[in-house]
Design an enzyme around this catalytic site. Structure first.
Site, PDB file in Angstrom:
ATOM      1  N   GLU A   1      41.336  45.929  43.831  1.00 25.75           N
ATOM      2  CA  GLU A   1      40.555  45.459  42.674  1.00 25.75           C
ATOM      3  C   GLU A   1      39.666  44.282  43.059  1.00 25.75           C
ATOM      4  OE1 GLU A   1      43.941  46.727  39.411  1.00 25.75           O
ATOM      5  OE2 GLU A   1      43.383  44.614  39.553  1.00 25.75           O
ATOM      6  N   GLU A   2      40.221  43.363  43.830  1.00 24.69           N
ATOM      7  CA  GLU A   2      39.460  42.168  44.219  1.00 24.69           C
ATOM      8  C   GLU A   2      38.280  42.537  45.115  1.00 24.69           C
ATOM      9  OE1 GLU A   2      43.607  39.647  43.952  1.00 24.69           O
ATOM     10  OE2 GLU A   2      42.854  40.257  45.909  1.00 24.69           O
ATOM     11  N   GLN A   3      38.554  43.396  46.099  1.00 27.73           N
ATOM     12  CA  GLN A   3      37.475  43.766  47.036  1.00 27.73           C
ATOM     13  C   GLN A   3      36.400  44.585  46.325  1.00 27.73           C
ATOM     14  OE1 GLN A   3      38.037  44.544  51.074  1.00 27.73           O
ATOM     15  NE2 GLN A   3      40.128  43.774  51.205  1.00 27.73           N
TER      16      GLN A   3
ATOM     17  N   PHE B   1      39.793  36.274  58.433  1.00 26.10           N
ATOM     18  CA  PHE B   1      39.045  35.483  57.443  1.00 26.10           C
ATOM     19  C   PHE B   1      39.587  35.822  56.057  1.00 26.10           C
ATOM     20  CE2 PHE B   1      35.355  35.652  54.480  1.00 26.10           C
ATOM     21  CZ  PHE B   1      35.040  34.309  54.453  1.00 26.10           C
TER      22      PHE B   1
ATOM     23  N   SER C   1      44.517  43.893  45.962  1.00 28.21           N
ATOM     24  CA  SER C   1      43.442  43.678  46.925  1.00 28.21           C
ATOM     25  C   SER C   1      42.290  44.658  46.690  1.00 28.21           C
ATOM     26  CB  SER C   1      44.004  43.830  48.348  1.00 28.21           C
ATOM     27  OG  SER C   1      43.005  43.596  49.277  1.00 28.21           O
TER      28      SER C   1
ATOM     29  N   HIS D   1      46.998  39.474  55.307  1.00 26.30           N
ATOM     30  CA  HIS D   1      45.835  39.854  54.485  1.00 26.30           C
ATOM     31  C   HIS D   1      44.970  40.883  55.192  1.00 26.30           C
ATOM     32  CE1 HIS D   1      47.152  36.412  52.229  1.00 26.30           C
ATOM     33  NE2 HIS D   1      46.308  36.728  51.262  1.00 26.30           N
TER      34      HIS D   1
ATOM     35  N   ALA E   1      38.129  36.740  46.904  1.00 24.08           N
ATOM     36  CA  ALA E   1      36.969  37.613  46.679  1.00 24.08           C
ATOM     37  C   ALA E   1      36.514  37.591  45.225  1.00 24.08           C
ATOM     38  CB  ALA E   1      37.316  39.039  47.118  1.00 24.08           C
TER      39      ALA E   1
HETATM   40  N1  LIG Z   1      40.689  38.911  53.852  1.00 23.92           N
HETATM   41  C1  LIG Z   1      40.687  38.585  52.543  1.00 23.92           C
HETATM   42  O1  LIG Z   1      40.137  37.589  52.112  1.00 23.92           O
HETATM   43  N2  LIG Z   1      41.336  39.450  51.739  1.00 23.92           N
HETATM   44  C2  LIG Z   1      41.388  39.302  50.380  1.00 23.92           C
HETATM   45  N3  LIG Z   1      40.732  38.382  49.578  1.00 23.92           N
HETATM   46  C3  LIG Z   1      40.998  38.719  48.308  1.00 23.92           C
HETATM   47  O2  LIG Z   1      40.563  38.134  47.312  1.00 23.92           O
HETATM   48  N4  LIG Z   1      41.820  39.811  48.274  1.00 23.92           N
HETATM   49  C4  LIG Z   1      42.085  40.215  49.531  1.00 23.92           C
HETATM   50  O3  LIG Z   1      42.764  41.136  49.921  1.00 23.92           O
END
Ligand SMILES: NC(=O)N[C@H]1NC(=O)NC1=O
Length: 172
Positions: free
Chosen positions: A86-88, A119, A84, A67, A123
């Site tokens: 989109e989530e971030q 961590f 990732s 990750h 997200a």
């Molecule tokens: N480090 C981490 O939590 N990465 C992520 N979380 C998430 O929802 N998408 C990610 O890439």
């Protein structure tokens, strides 16, 4: 795409389409393909979860290490996976002020030095204030607690990624 369509996919397409439901771990998708036909999306998700649970602790840590950091160098350089990114972006990781960005970088580093893996948090379920609060609190945990907690978050991320792939029509 419904579950019948998923079940009919040859493994090449199954891995192409679903290979990132666990970030950068297409081996998990490739492994569960042999469990077809899945009665439902929930059954496919359970197969992924069981595969993860059966891994040794080193394998679970390996999943966490695949990750990217939240608001880390992959976000800055534009090299996140589509999911990732989109989530971030959705949780405000691309719009931190300079104080938040330096706090995030310092705590991410502290977390990695303490545990040897990054961590991980789902997200999409949190905003930036909440993510910073959790990161700071979770730095205080024991390694085994964090390993398990990180894997719980991986499963939440997987759940939402599966839902958006399978319950929408736009991927096939
Ligand atoms: N480090 C981490 O939590 N990465 C992520 N979380 C998430 O929802 N998408 C990610 O890439």
């Amino acid at each position: 795409m419904d579950i019948a369509t998923v079940n009919a996919l040859p493994y090449e397409d199954f891995v192409d389409i679903l290979g990132n439901v666990v970030e950068k771990c297409p081996i998990i998708t490739a492994a569960v393909w042999s469990g077809r036909p899945f009665l439902s999306l929930a059954v496919l998700e359970a197969a992924i979860s069981e595969f993860i649970d059966a891994l040794p602790e080193s394998g679970k840590e390996g999943i966490l290490r695949c990750h990217p950091d939240l608001a880390g160098r992959d976000l800055q350089s534009g090299s996140l996976t589509r999911e990732s990114h989109e989530e971030q972006a959705g949780s405000g990781m691309g719009a931190l002020n300079s104080g938040e960005a330096s706090r995030m970088a310092r705590l991410n580093q502290e977390y990695k030095e303490r545990f040897g893996f990054p961590f991980v948090i789902c997200a999409r379920m949190h905003d930036k204030e909440n993510i910073l609060r959790q990161l700071s609190a979770r730095c205080q945990n024991e390694r085994a607690v964090e390993r398990a907690r990180g894997i719980e978050e991986v499963k939440k991320i997987c759940h939402l990624r599966l839902q958006s792939l399978v319950l929408t029509d736009n991927k096939l």
